[in-house]
Design an enzyme around this catalytic site. Structure first.
Site, short mmCIF file in Angstrom:
data_model
loop_
_atom_site.label_atom_id
_atom_site.label_comp_id
_atom_site.label_asym_id
_atom_site.label_seq_id
_atom_site.Cartn_x
_atom_site.Cartn_y
_atom_site.Cartn_z
N LYS A 1 5.70 1.35 16.24
CA LYS A 1 6.76 1.85 15.34
C LYS A 1 7.68 2.68 16.23
CE LYS A 1 8.58 2.36 11.23
NZ LYS A 1 9.16 1.25 10.44
N ASP B 1 -6.19 -0.94 12.22
CA ASP B 1 -7.06 -0.84 11.05
C ASP B 1 -6.42 -1.57 9.88
OD1 ASP B 1 -9.19 0.13 9.39
OD2 ASP B 1 -7.79 1.59 8.58
N ASP C 1 -7.27 -5.76 8.30
CA ASP C 1 -7.68 -6.10 6.92
C ASP C 1 -6.72 -7.13 6.33
OD1 ASP C 1 -9.79 -4.30 6.98
OD2 ASP C 1 -9.38 -3.54 4.96
N TYR D 1 -6.50 8.85 14.63
CA TYR D 1 -7.89 9.00 14.21
C TYR D 1 -8.56 10.18 14.91
CZ TYR D 1 -8.76 4.75 11.45
OH TYR D 1 -8.81 3.80 10.46
N ASP E 1 5.85 -2.65 10.39
CA ASP E 1 6.19 -3.12 9.03
C ASP E 1 6.55 -4.60 9.07
OD1 ASP E 1 8.40 -2.39 10.55
OD2 ASP E 1 9.54 -1.53 8.88
C1 IPM Z 1 -12.82 -0.24 10.19
C2 IPM Z 1 -13.11 0.74 9.07
C3 IPM Z 1 -13.30 2.13 9.69
C4 IPM Z 1 -11.99 2.51 10.33
C5 IPM Z 1 -13.79 3.20 8.72
C6 IPM Z 1 -15.08 2.80 8.03
C7 IPM Z 1 -13.96 4.54 9.40
O1 IPM Z 1 -12.12 0.70 8.12
O2 IPM Z 1 -13.65 -0.36 11.11
O3 IPM Z 1 -11.77 -0.88 10.14
O4 IPM Z 1 -11.10 3.05 9.66
O5 IPM Z 1 -11.83 2.30 11.53
MG MG Z 2 -10.68 -0.84 8.40
#
Ligand code: IPM
Ligand code: MG
Length: 356
Positions: free
Chosen positions: A191, A247, A251, A140, A223
């Site tokens: 990884k 990240d 999710d 990042y 993975d």
């Molecule tokens: C998160 C989001 C952010 C990230 C974005 C909005 C920059 O997806 O906080 O997980 O990628 O970190």
């Molecule tokens: Mg995110």
């Protein structure tokens, strides 16, 4: 008096932060909470007003605050902007300027929501994972980065995945310490079979483990971790991983709980100063429709009270109120099942307020 900065942002941000404001008012008037709050624009809203997703003034106020409650940023309207002006930059800049390197993302399945998950109830019932994501390093932020013309005249995009020992060790220590307060199991995700940066990650975490003999450490390739998260998620207690892997995995883990609308997060620096935000993002498709689930934001407020203000009892009160609301069958659309009572954002906020 402690200072809290509210940054509602874009999309559903303002609606969900409004619910947190109601709760803060109530905690002030009836439960003796002593804090000073102020509010500012961030993300696309700030770009529209000032031509920048995060002004120096707001950044300065963020640095002076004891805690920040953040809504969400981004939306289709601003996707045409170049990367450096996009709403997301505000969040990345806050993370890096404030040194918020430790991102804690609890993934908890409330028993009442076991049926809302897309996975079988027996696979997810009782789920309680904590993802510790490194937040100010890795791909990042690595340099160099950009889009350039290569030798054959073709455009190429490039980024750099880099982790120093000290960056790995500081997030590692946090993860081991948190694991010690939980079930004592830590899984480090990398990884290392392909990427040197995470080969070093694995070495550092392994070296660190000598100092935490009570913690059972395991390593997993990312993975496989993605697969294990949906196959048998209850094998995990604490997961520590890099910025990008965290990240993605967070999710994925969020959906195990039925809805990403339930998950809070804390991003902390070395002094436990933090930015707290729901994991779900700005959800432009439902913005302004009173449909968003405010629970992730209210749980983020609870985390703020706990980690940055040391108000553990008040945080527990919020968590208990939310549990009761769920037990009563009150639901926003994202977690609704036949037989429940469907509510909007405002009504859900009021319901939590009532149980407080
Ligand atoms: C998160 C989001 C952010 C990230 C974005 C909005 C920059 O997806 O906080 O997980 O990628 O970190
Ligand atoms: Mg995110």
């Amino acid at each position: 008096m402690k200072k809290i900065l509210l940054l509602p942002g874009d999309g559903v941000g303002p609606e969900i932060i409004s619910q947190a404001k109601k709760l803060i008012e109530k905690l002030r008037s009836d439960h003796g909470l002593q804090i000073e709050t102020s509010e500012a624009l961030v993300g696309g809203a700030s770009f529209d007003a000032y031509g920048s997703p995060l002004t120096d003034e707001v950044l300065q106020r963020a640095k002076e605050a004891d805690g920040i409650l953040f809504g969400a940023v981004g939306g289709p309207k601003w996707e045409v902007l170049e990367i450096s002006q996009r709403p997301e930059i505000a969040l990345l800049k806050l993370r890096s300027e404030l040194g918020l390197f430790a991102n804690l993302r609890p993934v908890i399945l409330y028993p009442e929501l076991a049926d809302a998950s897309t996975l079988k109830p027996e696979v997810v019932a009782g789920l309680d994972i904590l993802i510790v994501r490194e937040l100010t390093g890795g791909i990042y932020f690595g340099q160099p980065r950009g889009i350039r013309n290569n030798a054959s005249g073709e455009r190429e995009g490039y980024n750099t995945l880099v982790y120093s020992e000290s960056e790995i060790n500081r997030i590692g220590r946090i993860a081991f310490e948190i694991a010690a307060k939980r079930q004592g199991r830590l899984c480090s995700v990398d990884k290392a079979n392909v990427l040197e940066s995470t080969e070093l990650w694995r070495q550092c975490i392994t070296e660190l483990s000598a100092r935490y003999p009570a913690i059972e450490l395991s390593h997993m390739y990312v993975d496989n971790a993605a697969m294990q998260l949906v196959r048998a998620p209850k094998q995990f207690d604490v997961v520590v991983t890099t910025n990008l892997f965290g990240d993605i995995l967070s999710d994925c883990a969020a959906m195990l709980t039925g809805s990403i609308g339930m998950l809070p997060s804390a991003s902390l620096n070395a002094d436990n100063k933090g930015l707290y935000e729901p994991v779900h993002g700005s959800a432009p498709d439902i913005a302004g429709q009173n449909k968003a689930n405010p629970i992730a934001t209210l749980l983020s407020l609870a985390m703020l009270l706990k980690y940055s203000l040391d108000e553990v009892a008040l945080a527990d009160k919020i968590e208990n109120a939310i549990q009761q609301v769920l037990a009563e069958g009150l639901r926003t659309a994202d977690i609704y099942q036949p037989g429940n009572k469907l509510m909007g954002t405002e009504e859900m906020g009021d319901a939590v307020l009532d149980y407080l």
